[in-house]
Design a protein around this motif. Sequence first.
Motif, short mmCIF file in Angstrom:
data_model
loop_
_atom_site.label_atom_id
_atom_site.label_comp_id
_atom_site.label_asym_id
_atom_site.label_seq_id
_atom_site.Cartn_x
_atom_site.Cartn_y
_atom_site.Cartn_z
N ASN A 105 0.83 -1.21 0.00
CA ASN A 105 0.00 0.00 0.00
C ASN A 105 0.86 1.26 0.00
O ASN A 105 0.55 2.23 -0.69
N ALA A 106 1.95 1.26 0.76
CA ALA A 106 2.83 2.43 0.82
C ALA A 106 3.41 2.73 -0.56
O ALA A 106 3.49 3.89 -0.98
N LEU A 107 3.81 1.69 -1.27
CA LEU A 107 4.37 1.89 -2.61
C LEU A 107 3.29 2.39 -3.59
O LEU A 107 3.58 3.21 -4.47
N LEU A 108 2.05 1.93 -3.42
CA LEU A 108 0.98 2.33 -4.32
C LEU A 108 0.52 3.77 -4.09
O LEU A 108 0.03 4.41 -5.02
N VAL A 109 0.63 4.28 -2.87
CA VAL A 109 0.09 5.61 -2.58
C VAL A 109 1.15 6.70 -2.54
O VAL A 109 0.80 7.87 -2.36
N LYS A 110 2.41 6.36 -2.73
CA LYS A 110 3.45 7.40 -2.74
C LYS A 110 3.14 8.41 -3.83
O LYS A 110 2.85 8.07 -4.97
N GLY A 111 3.17 9.68 -3.46
CA GLY A 111 2.91 10.75 -4.41
C GLY A 111 1.43 11.01 -4.65
O GLY A 111 1.08 11.82 -5.50
N LYS A 112 0.55 10.33 -3.93
CA LYS A 112 -0.89 10.52 -4.11
C LYS A 112 -1.50 10.97 -2.79
O LYS A 112 -0.96 10.74 -1.72
N SER A 113 -2.66 11.58 -2.88
CA SER A 113 -3.45 11.88 -1.69
C SER A 113 -4.25 10.65 -1.33
O SER A 113 -4.76 9.95 -2.21
N ILE A 114 -4.37 10.38 -0.04
CA ILE A 114 -5.07 9.18 0.42
C ILE A 114 -5.88 9.50 1.66
O ILE A 114 -5.49 10.36 2.45
N LYS A 115 -7.01 8.85 1.78
CA LYS A 115 -7.83 8.97 3.00
C LYS A 115 -7.85 7.62 3.69
O LYS A 115 -8.12 6.60 3.05
#
Length: 185
Positions: A105-115
Amino acid sequence: MMKKVAFISATVAMLVLSGCSSKEPAIDATANGTSTGTNANTAGSTTTATDANAVIAPITNANAADNTAGANNGVNGSDGQLISILFDYDKFDIRADMQDAMTKNALLVKGKSIKLEGNCDEFGSDEYNFALGLKRANAVKAALVNGGVSADAISMSSLGESNPVCLEKTQECWAKNRRVDFKLP
């Protein structure tokens, strides 16, 4: 006047004592062959400043694309690849078997906004479950930040027990409701 003070004192004491019990609910062993275990990820883990009681194992890049955590039934998010992080009963530290999912999950959300949305099972008061859901989301946020995700890109909320994914009265079902979901805007 003394009766009012005694009544108010008794009422406050009842409210304080009526909170969530730390005792796990009894489950009929014949209906469900599973048992709950203790969390074993405290060895070698680090505590972050986000919550003094949160125990968080650091995220590594090993097995980042591997989904062996058994959480493939917890896939969520707008891209369908983010995995819900599951928690033990009345706990908010990330389990050892969820580390691979956290890494992915950390690799998938790097550089993105996440809730992050913290969720609980049906046990405990509404107030307790909202607080526990927020502690779970906070633990996941701290792990993501340890994995290189920007803290400013992460927002959190707690849904308490109001968003169950399973409604059966079994240990397996309750375990699915103790989670943090990832939502991409």
